[in-house]
Design a protein around this motif. Sequence first.
Motif, PDB file in Angstrom:
ATOM      1  N   ARG A 118     -12.088  18.260  13.055  1.00  0.00           N
ATOM      2  CA  ARG A 118     -12.719  17.450  14.092  1.00  0.00           C
ATOM      3  C   ARG A 118     -11.734  16.413  14.595  1.00  0.00           C
ATOM      4  N   PRO A 119     -12.004  15.792  15.755  1.00  0.00           N
ATOM      5  CA  PRO A 119     -11.109  14.741  16.247  1.00  0.00           C
ATOM      6  C   PRO A 119     -11.058  13.556  15.281  1.00  0.00           C
ATOM      7  N   ALA A 120      -9.893  12.908  15.229  1.00  0.00           N
ATOM      8  CA  ALA A 120      -9.707  11.698  14.417  1.00  0.00           C
ATOM      9  C   ALA A 120      -8.670  10.833  15.116  1.00  0.00           C
ATOM     10  N   GLY A 121      -9.024   9.592  15.390  1.00  0.00           N
ATOM     11  CA  GLY A 121      -8.159   8.704  16.145  1.00  0.00           C
ATOM     12  C   GLY A 121      -7.140   7.977  15.298  1.00  0.00           C
ATOM     13  N   PRO A 122      -6.342   7.104  15.919  1.00  0.00           N
ATOM     14  CA  PRO A 122      -5.251   6.419  15.215  1.00  0.00           C
ATOM     15  C   PRO A 122      -5.717   5.553  14.052  1.00  0.00           C
ATOM     16  N   ALA A 123      -6.752   4.745  14.257  1.00  0.00           N
ATOM     17  CA  ALA A 123      -7.192   3.834  13.198  1.00  0.00           C
ATOM     18  C   ALA A 123      -7.735   4.608  12.004  1.00  0.00           C
ATOM     19  N   GLU A 124      -8.570   5.612  12.265  1.00  0.00           N
ATOM     20  CA  GLU A 124      -9.130   6.415  11.179  1.00  0.00           C
ATOM     21  C   GLU A 124      -8.037   7.164  10.424  1.00  0.00           C
ATOM     22  N   SER A 125      -7.099   7.748  11.163  1.00  0.00           N
ATOM     23  CA  SER A 125      -6.017   8.501  10.532  1.00  0.00           C
ATOM     24  C   SER A 125      -5.151   7.593   9.667  1.00  0.00           C
ATOM     25  N   ALA A 126      -4.765   6.439  10.197  1.00  0.00           N
ATOM     26  CA  ALA A 126      -3.881   5.537   9.466  1.00  0.00           C
ATOM     27  C   ALA A 126      -4.548   5.011   8.203  1.00  0.00           C
ATOM     28  N   ARG A 127      -5.806   4.591   8.315  1.00  0.00           N
ATOM     29  CA  ARG A 127      -6.503   4.055   7.148  1.00  0.00           C
ATOM     30  C   ARG A 127      -6.666   5.125   6.073  1.00  0.00           C
ATOM     31  N   ALA A 128      -7.124   6.312   6.473  1.00  0.00           N
ATOM     32  CA  ALA A 128      -7.362   7.374   5.503  1.00  0.00           C
ATOM     33  C   ALA A 128      -6.077   7.763   4.783  1.00  0.00           C
ATOM     34  N   ASN A 129      -5.007   7.937   5.522  1.00  0.00           N
ATOM     35  CA  ASN A 129      -3.782   8.406   4.889  1.00  0.00           C
ATOM     36  C   ASN A 129      -3.107   7.321   4.053  1.00  0.00           C
ATOM     37  N   ARG A 130      -3.271   6.063   4.443  1.00  0.00           N
ATOM     38  CA  ARG A 130      -2.750   5.000   3.589  1.00  0.00           C
ATOM     39  C   ARG A 130      -3.479   4.998   2.240  1.00  0.00           C
ATOM     40  N   LEU A 131      -4.810   5.100   2.293  1.00  0.00           N
ATOM     41  CA  LEU A 131      -5.584   5.121   1.053  1.00  0.00           C
ATOM     42  C   LEU A 131      -5.266   6.361   0.219  1.00  0.00           C
ATOM     43  N   TRP A 132      -5.135   7.515   0.888  1.00  0.00           N
ATOM     44  CA  TRP A 132      -4.876   8.763   0.156  1.00  0.00           C
ATOM     45  C   TRP A 132      -3.535   8.708  -0.562  1.00  0.00           C
ATOM     46  N   TRP A 133      -2.488   8.290   0.152  1.00  0.00           N
ATOM     47  CA  TRP A 133      -1.166   8.264  -0.470  1.00  0.00           C
ATOM     48  C   TRP A 133      -1.041   7.165  -1.518  1.00  0.00           C
ATOM     49  N   ASP A 134      -1.761   6.055  -1.321  1.00  0.00           N
ATOM     50  CA  ASP A 134      -1.802   5.040  -2.373  1.00  0.00           C
ATOM     51  C   ASP A 134      -2.345   5.638  -3.662  1.00  0.00           C
ATOM     52  N   ALA A 135      -3.451   6.363  -3.555  1.00  0.00           N
ATOM     53  CA  ALA A 135      -4.094   6.931  -4.738  1.00  0.00           C
ATOM     54  C   ALA A 135      -3.342   8.135  -5.283  1.00  0.00           C
ATOM     55  N   ALA A 136      -2.720   8.927  -4.392  1.00  0.00           N
ATOM     56  CA  ALA A 136      -2.081  10.180  -4.799  1.00  0.00           C
ATOM     57  C   ALA A 136      -0.664  10.013  -5.320  1.00  0.00           C
ATOM     58  N   ALA A 137      -0.059   8.840  -5.120  1.00  0.00           N
ATOM     59  CA  ALA A 137       1.356   8.661  -5.457  1.00  0.00           C
ATOM     60  C   ALA A 137       1.709   9.092  -6.880  1.00  0.00           C
ATOM     61  N   PRO A 138       0.970   8.671  -7.920  1.00  0.00           N
ATOM     62  CA  PRO A 138       1.353   9.084  -9.278  1.00  0.00           C
ATOM     63  C   PRO A 138       1.319  10.594  -9.474  1.00  0.00           C
ATOM     64  N   ALA A 139       0.253  11.260  -8.992  1.00  0.00           N
ATOM     65  CA  ALA A 139       0.135  12.710  -9.181  1.00  0.00           C
ATOM     66  C   ALA A 139       1.189  13.449  -8.365  1.00  0.00           C
ATOM     67  N   TYR A 140       1.430  13.003  -7.142  1.00  0.00           N
ATOM     68  CA  TYR A 140       2.410  13.668  -6.282  1.00  0.00           C
ATOM     69  C   TYR A 140       3.805  13.609  -6.887  1.00  0.00           C
ATOM     70  N   LEU A 141       4.184  12.451  -7.377  1.00  0.00           N
ATOM     71  CA  LEU A 141       5.524  12.305  -7.936  1.00  0.00           C
ATOM     72  C   LEU A 141       5.639  12.965  -9.301  1.00  0.00           C
ATOM     73  N   ALA A 142       4.544  13.021 -10.063  1.00  0.00           N
ATOM     74  CA  ALA A 142       4.575  13.761 -11.322  1.00  0.00           C
ATOM     75  C   ALA A 142       4.794  15.245 -11.055  1.00  0.00           C
ATOM     76  N   GLU A 143       4.228  15.742  -9.960  1.00  0.00           N
ATOM     77  CA  GLU A 143       4.345  17.166  -9.633  1.00  0.00           C
ATOM     78  C   GLU A 143       5.684  17.501  -8.972  1.00  0.00           C
ATOM     79  N   HIS A 144       6.158  16.623  -8.084  1.00  0.00           N
ATOM     80  CA  HIS A 144       7.318  16.968  -7.255  1.00  0.00           C
ATOM     81  C   HIS A 144       8.538  16.074  -7.471  1.00  0.00           C
ATOM     82  N   GLY A 145       8.407  15.042  -8.308  1.00  0.00           N
ATOM     83  CA  GLY A 145       9.485  14.078  -8.436  1.00  0.00           C
ATOM     84  C   GLY A 145      10.796  14.660  -8.908  1.00  0.00           C
ATOM     85  N   ASP A 146      10.745  15.643  -9.807  1.00  0.00           N
ATOM     86  CA  ASP A 146      12.001  16.205 -10.309  1.00  0.00           C
ATOM     87  C   ASP A 146      12.726  16.994  -9.226  1.00  0.00           C
TER      88      ASP A 146
END
Length: 285
Positions: A28-56
């Motif tokens: 569905r459509p998603a504007g700048p504010a919604e996209s920025a907020r969602a992805n900031r929150l997602w990457w904040d929360a996902a950082a440990p798992a993402y780097l554990a999986e791909h950091g090496d």
Amino acid sequence: MDPIARGPARGLPLAADGYPAAGGVTRRPAGPAESARANRLWWDAAAPAYLAEHGDDLGDADFLWCPEGLREADAHLLGDVTGRRVLEIGCGSAPCSRWLRRAGAHPVALDVSGGMLARAAEGNRATGIDVPLVQADAGALPLADAGVDLACSAFGGLPFVPDARAVLTEVARVLRPGGRFVASVNHPVRWALPDSPDPADLRVIGSYFDRRPYVETDEAGRTVYVEHHRTVGDWVRAVVGAGFALTDLLEPEWTPGRTRTWGQWSPERGALVPGTLVLVCDLPG
């Protein structure tokens, strides 16, 4: 420039794999504010798992353009970086910027996620490579006009914004005349295919021309992840519309001997279809 590395936001429930749990998925459509907020929150929360999986694979001070294994040390897409001021957009934990600093450049690493920048600060301390870190949205770069010689983005920023041309225009603003911007993004054909590394799953399941963003919501209905789709032609028009000359368009082939599977990328699938598009953009002098 003073580094900014705020702590990660709280509140997104995590799945068993450590990534934010998705209660629902839609297009569905998603504007700048919604996209920025969602992805900031997602990457904040996902950082440990993402780097554990791909950091090496990403390394502490290495420049990986894409899961196919293309590295700047071999590709030289940015040219000679010695003494150059370089802006990295969507730096994550900033291994690319640390590689650039080690290669003699003067990088600034920018990301919207405080969680990722906190990991970047840890990487700076661990390696002893001090790269300035800046928290900002790619659509509003906190740099002066013509303030950098080069800019780069390895799967950072551009896939997550609704208006790619606006971001590219901002990049053009901060680049000096004659500067270069190189960015890697998901290959647009990926959007018509399943997110599976198994070549047996390669079948068209959606329209390549359906430009509605991919949106994930949590159990409460809150938007927690947004990714935007553009065709190859859309990317070309965005680049040219922002004032760049499109110098090259790469579809990296799988690196021989590389065995890693990364999401939908795999050696078997990579032998059949492209997974990454790399845009090499030069600003007229």
